[in-house]
Design a protein around this motif. Sequence first.
Motif, short mmCIF file in Angstrom:
data_model
loop_
_atom_site.label_atom_id
_atom_site.label_comp_id
_atom_site.label_asym_id
_atom_site.label_seq_id
_atom_site.Cartn_x
_atom_site.Cartn_y
_atom_site.Cartn_z
N MET A 211 0.68 2.98 7.46
CA MET A 211 -0.21 2.52 6.40
C MET A 211 -0.53 1.04 6.56
O MET A 211 -1.63 0.58 6.24
CB MET A 211 0.42 2.77 5.03
N GLY A 212 0.43 0.29 7.08
CA GLY A 212 0.19 -1.13 7.31
C GLY A 212 -0.95 -1.34 8.30
O GLY A 212 -1.81 -2.22 8.11
N LEU A 213 -0.97 -0.53 9.36
CA LEU A 213 -2.05 -0.65 10.34
C LEU A 213 -3.39 -0.23 9.73
O LEU A 213 -4.42 -0.88 9.97
CB LEU A 213 -1.76 0.20 11.57
N LEU A 214 -3.39 0.84 8.94
CA LEU A 214 -4.64 1.27 8.31
C LEU A 214 -5.20 0.18 7.41
O LEU A 214 -6.42 -0.05 7.38
CB LEU A 214 -4.42 2.56 7.51
N ASN A 221 -12.72 -4.56 8.81
CA ASN A 221 -14.00 -3.86 8.66
C ASN A 221 -14.23 -2.83 9.77
O ASN A 221 -15.37 -2.63 10.22
CB ASN A 221 -15.17 -4.85 8.62
N LYS A 222 -13.16 -2.16 10.18
CA LYS A 222 -13.27 -1.12 11.18
C LYS A 222 -13.17 0.28 10.58
O LYS A 222 -13.75 1.23 11.11
CB LYS A 222 -12.20 -1.31 12.25
N ILE A 223 -12.42 0.41 9.48
CA ILE A 223 -12.32 1.67 8.77
C ILE A 223 -12.42 1.39 7.28
O ILE A 223 -12.29 0.24 6.83
CB ILE A 223 -10.99 2.41 9.08
N MET A 224 -12.64 2.44 6.49
CA MET A 224 -12.69 2.30 5.04
C MET A 224 -11.28 2.10 4.50
O MET A 224 -10.28 2.41 5.17
CB MET A 224 -13.33 3.54 4.42
N GLY A 225 -11.19 1.61 3.29
CA GLY A 225 -9.89 1.30 2.71
C GLY A 225 -9.19 2.49 2.08
O GLY A 225 -8.17 2.32 1.41
N ASN A 226 -9.70 3.70 2.30
CA ASN A 226 -9.11 4.89 1.68
C ASN A 226 -8.25 5.70 2.64
O ASN A 226 -8.00 6.89 2.42
CB ASN A 226 -10.21 5.77 1.10
N GLY A 227 -7.79 5.09 3.73
CA GLY A 227 -7.02 5.81 4.73
C GLY A 227 -5.68 6.30 4.22
O GLY A 227 -5.09 5.73 3.29
N ALA A 228 -5.19 7.37 4.82
CA ALA A 228 -3.90 7.95 4.44
C ALA A 228 -3.08 8.26 5.68
O ALA A 228 -3.62 8.71 6.69
CB ALA A 228 -4.11 9.22 3.61
N ASP A 240 15.12 16.04 14.81
CA ASP A 240 14.78 14.86 15.60
C ASP A 240 13.28 14.66 15.80
O ASP A 240 12.85 13.83 16.60
CB ASP A 240 15.46 14.92 16.96
N SER A 241 12.45 15.41 15.09
CA SER A 241 11.01 15.31 15.27
C SER A 241 10.30 15.34 13.91
O SER A 241 10.76 16.00 12.97
CB SER A 241 10.47 16.47 16.13
N ALA A 242 9.17 14.62 13.84
CA ALA A 242 8.38 14.62 12.60
C ALA A 242 6.91 14.59 12.94
O ALA A 242 6.49 13.99 13.94
CB ALA A 242 8.76 13.42 11.73
N TRP A 243 6.12 15.24 12.12
CA TRP A 243 4.68 15.34 12.32
C TRP A 243 3.96 14.64 11.15
O TRP A 243 4.36 14.78 9.99
CB TRP A 243 4.24 16.80 12.39
N PHE A 244 2.91 13.91 11.48
CA PHE A 244 2.18 13.16 10.46
C PHE A 244 0.68 13.43 10.58
O PHE A 244 0.17 13.77 11.66
CB PHE A 244 2.44 11.66 10.61
N LEU A 245 -0.01 13.26 9.49
CA LEU A 245 -1.48 13.35 9.46
C LEU A 245 -2.05 11.97 9.16
O LEU A 245 -1.56 11.28 8.26
CB LEU A 245 -1.95 14.34 8.39
N ILE A 246 -3.05 11.58 9.92
CA ILE A 246 -3.74 10.31 9.67
C ILE A 246 -5.17 10.64 9.29
O ILE A 246 -5.91 11.24 10.09
CB ILE A 246 -3.70 9.39 10.91
N GLU A 247 -5.56 10.26 8.11
CA GLU A 247 -6.90 10.56 7.60
C GLU A 247 -7.62 9.24 7.35
O GLU A 247 -7.21 8.46 6.50
CB GLU A 247 -6.83 11.39 6.33
N VAL A 248 -8.70 9.00 8.09
CA VAL A 248 -9.44 7.75 7.94
C VAL A 248 -10.94 8.01 8.01
O VAL A 248 -11.39 8.98 8.63
CB VAL A 248 -9.06 6.71 9.03
N ASP A 249 -11.70 7.14 7.39
CA ASP A 249 -13.16 7.12 7.51
C ASP A 249 -13.53 5.85 8.24
O ASP A 249 -13.29 4.74 7.73
CB ASP A 249 -13.82 7.15 6.13
N ASP A 250 -14.09 5.99 9.45
CA ASP A 250 -14.49 4.79 10.18
C ASP A 250 -15.89 4.37 9.74
O ASP A 250 -16.65 5.14 9.18
CB ASP A 250 -14.42 5.01 11.69
N ILE A 251 -16.21 3.12 10.00
CA ILE A 251 -17.46 2.53 9.51
C ILE A 251 -18.49 2.43 10.62
O ILE A 251 -18.20 1.90 11.69
CB ILE A 251 -17.19 1.13 8.92
N ASP A 252 -19.67 2.93 10.36
CA ASP A 252 -20.77 2.81 11.30
C ASP A 252 -21.65 1.62 10.91
O ASP A 252 -21.50 1.06 9.81
CB ASP A 252 -21.61 4.09 11.30
#
Length: 269
Positions: A211-214, A221-228, A240-252
């Motif tokens: 989340m810090g990187l998002l 101004n590379k992605i929208m501020g609603n990232g998850a 020993d393993s974990a799966w994550f989802l990254i949801e972002v809207d990039d800006i055109d």
Amino acid sequence: AESYTKGFYALEPYYYNVISVDTIEDSIQELLAEYVNDAARIGKFAIAVLGADQTLSLSQRVNKAKSYNKEQIALIGNTYTHTDGTTADMILSVARLAGAVSATPSNKSIVHRAIKNASDIPEKFTNSQYEEAIQGGVILFSKNSDGQIWFDSGVTTLTILDENQDAGWKKLKRTKVRNELMHRLDLLLEKKVGRVNCDADGLADVIQTGMGLLKDMANENKIMGNGAFILDSANPATSDSAWFLIEVDDIDTLEKIYLHYRFSNVPTA
């Protein structure tokens, strides 16, 4: 061909965002396209810049781009005239595009970026031909109203989407943002491997880092501020393993302006 292939794989240990070759020979460009496809499958994202043969018709150049149909490949379809009146070789057009793609920050676009020491376009295309090129994944030089030569578009060769793609991959800018996000996340999260426990606290640590990187990229101004950045509920963590989802809207960027005029004939006194 063997030497080029060895060269591609010699670069593999290093990070770079663009790769091109010093020829428009089809066989060598095909090798580069294959290498970029292979590299992307193992998580190395570089954009290959290729050039079209100007002896081909524009439609044939478009078909060449469509044959690649890849978000990590860009193709320049024409060249320009130097200020001394000579026509630049296509490989120089490739170098111009490669340099622009590489050097332009991902929060900016190459679209309508003028190039230096260019005075004209040898081939004159109609508006419909420029549109054909855009729709077919070909970047062309054009001439603006001030006489500058610039990139008319910033598209990749991707024209037909698969079920895991959206139209954002058709744009160089948006592809660069996505490549950058994945690369920066990889760098941050590799430091977590073997350093945090695979428990609630460790997973929270990973989420906080992501989340810090998002937030950083939103501030850039590379992605929208609603990232998850969240745990993937469909794939529960194991010991020993974990799966994550990254949801972002990039800006055109704004690339088309449509003007609708409404004049009226109002009688005056």
